[in-house]
Design a protein around this motif. Structure first.
Motif, short mmCIF file in Angstrom:
data_model
loop_
_atom_site.label_atom_id
_atom_site.label_comp_id
_atom_site.label_asym_id
_atom_site.label_seq_id
_atom_site.Cartn_x
_atom_site.Cartn_y
_atom_site.Cartn_z
N MET A 67 -2.37 -11.26 -67.03
CA MET A 67 -3.04 -11.13 -68.32
C MET A 67 -4.43 -10.53 -68.10
O MET A 67 -5.19 -11.01 -67.30
CB MET A 67 -3.16 -12.53 -68.95
CG MET A 67 -3.61 -12.49 -70.36
SD MET A 67 -3.42 -14.10 -71.19
CE MET A 67 -4.49 -15.15 -70.23
N SER A 68 -4.77 -9.46 -68.82
CA SER A 68 -6.11 -8.87 -68.68
C SER A 68 -6.82 -8.99 -70.02
O SER A 68 -6.19 -9.06 -71.06
CB SER A 68 -5.99 -7.42 -68.27
OG SER A 68 -5.32 -6.72 -69.29
N SER A 69 -8.14 -9.05 -70.00
CA SER A 69 -8.84 -9.26 -71.26
C SER A 69 -10.07 -8.37 -71.40
O SER A 69 -11.19 -8.84 -71.29
CB SER A 69 -9.24 -10.72 -71.41
OG SER A 69 -9.92 -11.14 -70.26
N PRO A 70 -9.88 -7.09 -71.65
CA PRO A 70 -11.03 -6.25 -71.89
C PRO A 70 -11.73 -6.67 -73.18
O PRO A 70 -11.08 -6.79 -74.22
CB PRO A 70 -10.42 -4.84 -72.02
CG PRO A 70 -8.97 -5.04 -72.29
CD PRO A 70 -8.61 -6.40 -71.85
N ALA A 71 -13.00 -6.96 -73.11
CA ALA A 71 -13.72 -7.51 -74.26
C ALA A 71 -13.97 -6.46 -75.33
O ALA A 71 -14.08 -5.28 -75.06
CB ALA A 71 -15.04 -8.11 -73.79
N SER A 72 -14.01 -6.89 -76.57
CA SER A 72 -14.38 -6.01 -77.67
C SER A 72 -15.33 -6.81 -78.54
O SER A 72 -15.42 -8.01 -78.41
CB SER A 72 -13.10 -5.62 -78.41
OG SER A 72 -13.38 -5.38 -79.75
N ASP B 171 -15.63 -7.87 -81.94
CA ASP B 171 -15.24 -9.02 -82.75
C ASP B 171 -13.80 -9.46 -82.53
O ASP B 171 -13.44 -10.56 -82.92
CB ASP B 171 -15.50 -8.75 -84.23
CG ASP B 171 -15.08 -7.35 -84.62
OD1 ASP B 171 -14.51 -6.65 -83.77
OD2 ASP B 171 -15.29 -6.97 -85.78
N VAL B 172 -12.97 -8.63 -81.93
CA VAL B 172 -11.59 -9.05 -81.64
C VAL B 172 -11.39 -9.01 -80.14
O VAL B 172 -11.63 -7.99 -79.50
CB VAL B 172 -10.57 -8.10 -82.31
CG1 VAL B 172 -9.14 -8.54 -81.99
CG2 VAL B 172 -10.79 -8.04 -83.81
N GLU B 173 -10.95 -10.14 -79.59
CA GLU B 173 -10.68 -10.16 -78.15
C GLU B 173 -9.28 -9.64 -77.91
O GLU B 173 -8.33 -10.05 -78.58
CB GLU B 173 -10.81 -11.59 -77.63
CG GLU B 173 -10.74 -11.67 -76.14
CD GLU B 173 -10.92 -13.08 -75.62
OE1 GLU B 173 -10.50 -13.33 -74.48
OE2 GLU B 173 -11.48 -13.92 -76.36
N ARG B 174 -9.12 -8.71 -76.97
CA ARG B 174 -7.79 -8.15 -76.69
C ARG B 174 -7.29 -8.64 -75.35
O ARG B 174 -8.02 -8.64 -74.37
CB ARG B 174 -7.83 -6.63 -76.73
CG ARG B 174 -8.04 -6.14 -78.13
CD ARG B 174 -7.69 -4.69 -78.35
NE ARG B 174 -7.87 -4.40 -79.77
CZ ARG B 174 -9.04 -4.18 -80.34
NH1 ARG B 174 -10.13 -4.18 -79.63
NH2 ARG B 174 -9.13 -3.96 -81.64
N ILE B 175 -6.03 -9.02 -75.34
CA ILE B 175 -5.41 -9.56 -74.14
C ILE B 175 -4.07 -8.85 -73.98
O ILE B 175 -3.43 -8.51 -74.97
CB ILE B 175 -5.16 -11.08 -74.33
CG1 ILE B 175 -6.48 -11.83 -74.40
CG2 ILE B 175 -4.29 -11.65 -73.24
CD1 ILE B 175 -6.34 -13.27 -74.82
N ASN B 176 -3.64 -8.63 -72.76
CA ASN B 176 -2.30 -8.07 -72.54
C ASN B 176 -1.49 -8.99 -71.66
O ASN B 176 -2.01 -9.60 -70.72
CB ASN B 176 -2.41 -6.69 -71.88
CG ASN B 176 -2.93 -5.67 -72.86
OD1 ASN B 176 -2.39 -5.53 -73.96
ND2 ASN B 176 -4.00 -4.99 -72.49
N THR B 177 -0.22 -9.08 -71.98
CA THR B 177 0.69 -9.91 -71.19
C THR B 177 2.07 -9.27 -71.26
O THR B 177 2.33 -8.46 -72.15
CB THR B 177 0.70 -11.37 -71.73
OG1 THR B 177 1.51 -12.17 -70.90
CG2 THR B 177 1.22 -11.45 -73.16
N GLN B 178 2.96 -9.65 -70.35
CA GLN B 178 4.32 -9.07 -70.45
C GLN B 178 5.11 -9.72 -71.58
O GLN B 178 5.77 -9.06 -72.35
CB GLN B 178 5.06 -9.24 -69.11
CG GLN B 178 4.62 -8.21 -68.08
CD GLN B 178 5.30 -8.47 -66.74
OE1 GLN B 178 5.12 -9.50 -66.11
NE2 GLN B 178 6.07 -7.50 -66.30
N CYS B 179 5.03 -11.06 -71.65
CA CYS B 179 5.77 -11.75 -72.71
C CYS B 179 4.86 -12.73 -73.42
O CYS B 179 4.31 -13.64 -72.78
CB CYS B 179 6.97 -12.49 -72.11
SG CYS B 179 8.02 -13.24 -73.36
N CYS B 180 4.68 -12.54 -74.72
CA CYS B 180 3.87 -13.47 -75.50
C CYS B 180 4.81 -14.40 -76.25
O CYS B 180 5.66 -13.94 -77.04
CB CYS B 180 2.97 -12.71 -76.48
SG CYS B 180 1.96 -13.82 -77.46
#
Ligand code: FAD
Length: 416
Positions: free
Chosen positions: A1-6, A8-17
């Protein structure tokens, strides 16, 4: 899971949510992470501690624990073991199922508070660095791109999140937000009853747990939770208001008629706030999936409490989904045909189980609640005459139709 900050909205990536940390979601998250897939489970509550979760862990689920090498540790958690299911119809005590001959490692139903079961699964899942559990995080919408679900919009403590995923699995239960947002159509099969959920203290002199007491149009199930009883009082659908209008003393009289041993402590229930109404639903989706999104567990098929099989069916769905999805997810995005494979595998056990539940609801529970005279059904009489027949209901309740097995290998490189 990676979390590049933004901003007002935090973005996260994962293979399966996975949206929903009930039995289906937690088991799927655990199995995918164990197989080396990056899996993120969102659970809207702070913990698993909620009263109205079912308590029954069936032999099929314990068989899965055995296949995972976790059974001995699992059974060290406080639980009660029930080897035979008994009930009381009027004055007649009957035995309905005998689990002691099942071809499984554990030949009993374990009554364990569901929060303990979920804590156990979470504890083991957390051993894998690819498992992420986000408590107090609620999935509020799906994110679509060109007709494909590519993630989930969520909120956590008023913080907005966007979770990008190769696959979203909705395990958020019978009132699923995800399935509503995706516009899935469900077929309502119906239930004639609701359940009132009540706690009352338990004494060592009380009788053992029974499958149910019925008398005079009333139906009560008492679950032994050590120092207290969790009572499930079955009522006609929509009749709670009428019961409240009759007053709390009349309610005490109903309980005392069904379980006289509780008479000395009914004063513990002094207020309707101590009585939770659980609405029973039986339904199932026509299609469990669309591109990028799969529904399993109660989200795909809300189960009646009859037979206490909903948790186990949800877990079986999770195992089947992990078996099918893990190898494909490791390779990238999962196509619609793969998601349909999961539905095809689990639709038959779901339909068969719901069919049986509806037969029992309509032919037995509905008649009890209407206070119609109930002769012991022929099948129940045969069970009393030939105890060997009790192995059949034990198999259906304890193992279900088409029991699943763990086929996902543990990705040793993924071990913490
Ligand atoms: C009165 C009653 C008694 C029952 N008793 C039994 C029993 O004894 N034994 C048995 O096997 N079955 C029982 N069942 C059925 C059983 O509870 C369900 O079949 C089973 O819990 C389904 O598991 P699940 O993981 O699919 O969904 P759930 O257990 O409903 O879990 C869904 C999870 O998702 C979370 N969630 C919901 N929405 C969101 C969201 N938007 N974002 C994030 N998280 C979300 C919820 O907090 C929950 O933790 C009973 C049902 C009823 C109604």
């Amino acid at each position: 899971m990676s979390s590049p900050a933004s901003s007002d909205v935090e973005r996260i990536n994962t293979q399966c949510c996975i949206v929903g940390g009930g039995p289906a979601g937690m088991m799927l998250g655990f199995l995918l992470a164990r197989a080396g897939v990056d899996a993120t489970v969102l659970e809207k509550h702070r913990d698993f501690l909620r009263d109205f979760r079912g308590d029954t862990i069936h032999p099929s689920t314990m068989q899965l624990m055995h296949e995972l090498g976790l059974l001995d540790e699992f059974l060290k958690r406080p639980h009660n073991e029930v080897r035979e299911l008994e009930g009381q119809i009027g004055d007649t005590r009957v035995t309905i199922a005998d689990f002691t001959h099942l071809p499984t490692k554990s030949k009993f139903i374990a009554f364990m508070p569901q929060w303990d079961f979920l804590d156990f699964v979470a504890e083991h899942a957390k051993r894998f660095p690819t498992f992420h559990l986000m408590m107090e995080t609620e999935g509020v919408d799906i994110i679509e791109d060109a007709g494909i679900v590519v993630g989930v919009r969520a909120k956590s403590h008023e913080r907005a999140l966007e979770i990008g995923a190769d696959l979203v699995v909705a395990t958020d239960g019978r009132h699923s937000t995800m399935r509503a947002r995706a516009g899935f159509q469900s077929e309502n099969i119906g239930a004639p009853m609701d359940v009132l959920w009540i706690r009352i203290s338990r004494r060592t002199s009380d009788p053992g747990q029974t499958f149910g007491h019925t008398r005079g149009g009333r139906f009560l199930i008492a679950l032994d939770r050590g120092d207290y009883w969790q009572l499930a009082f079955i009522i006609r659908k929509g009749s709670f208001e009428e019961i409240q209008q009759r007053g709390i003393e009349a309610f005490h009289r109903d309980l005392a008629m069904l379980a006289p041993y509780l008479s000395d402590r009914l004063g513990e229930i002094s207020d309707w706030n101590q009585v939770s109404l659980l609405s029973v639903a039986v339904d199932r989706l026509r299609s469990w999936c669309c591109p990028g999104l799969l529904c399993i567990g109660d989200c795909a098929h809300a189960m009646s409490p009859v037979g206490g099989v909903g948790i186990n069916l949800a877990i079986q769905d999770a195992v089947a989904a992990a078996n099918t999805l893990a190898p494909r997810l490791r390779a990238g995005r999962v196509g619609l045909e793969t998601l349909r494979e999961v539905q095809r595998r689990r639709e038959f056990p779901t339909k068969m189980t719901q069919w049986l539940q509806v037969q029992i609801q309509n032919r037995f529970i509905g008649r009890v609640l209407d206070n119609q005279p109930i002769a012991l059904p022929l099948f129940v009489r045969l069970l009393q005459r030939w105890p060997i027949l009790r192995r059949l209901p034990a198999r259906v309740i304890g193992m279900g139709f088409r029991p699943e097995h763990i086929r996902t290998p543990e990705a040793s490189a993924a071990r913490a």
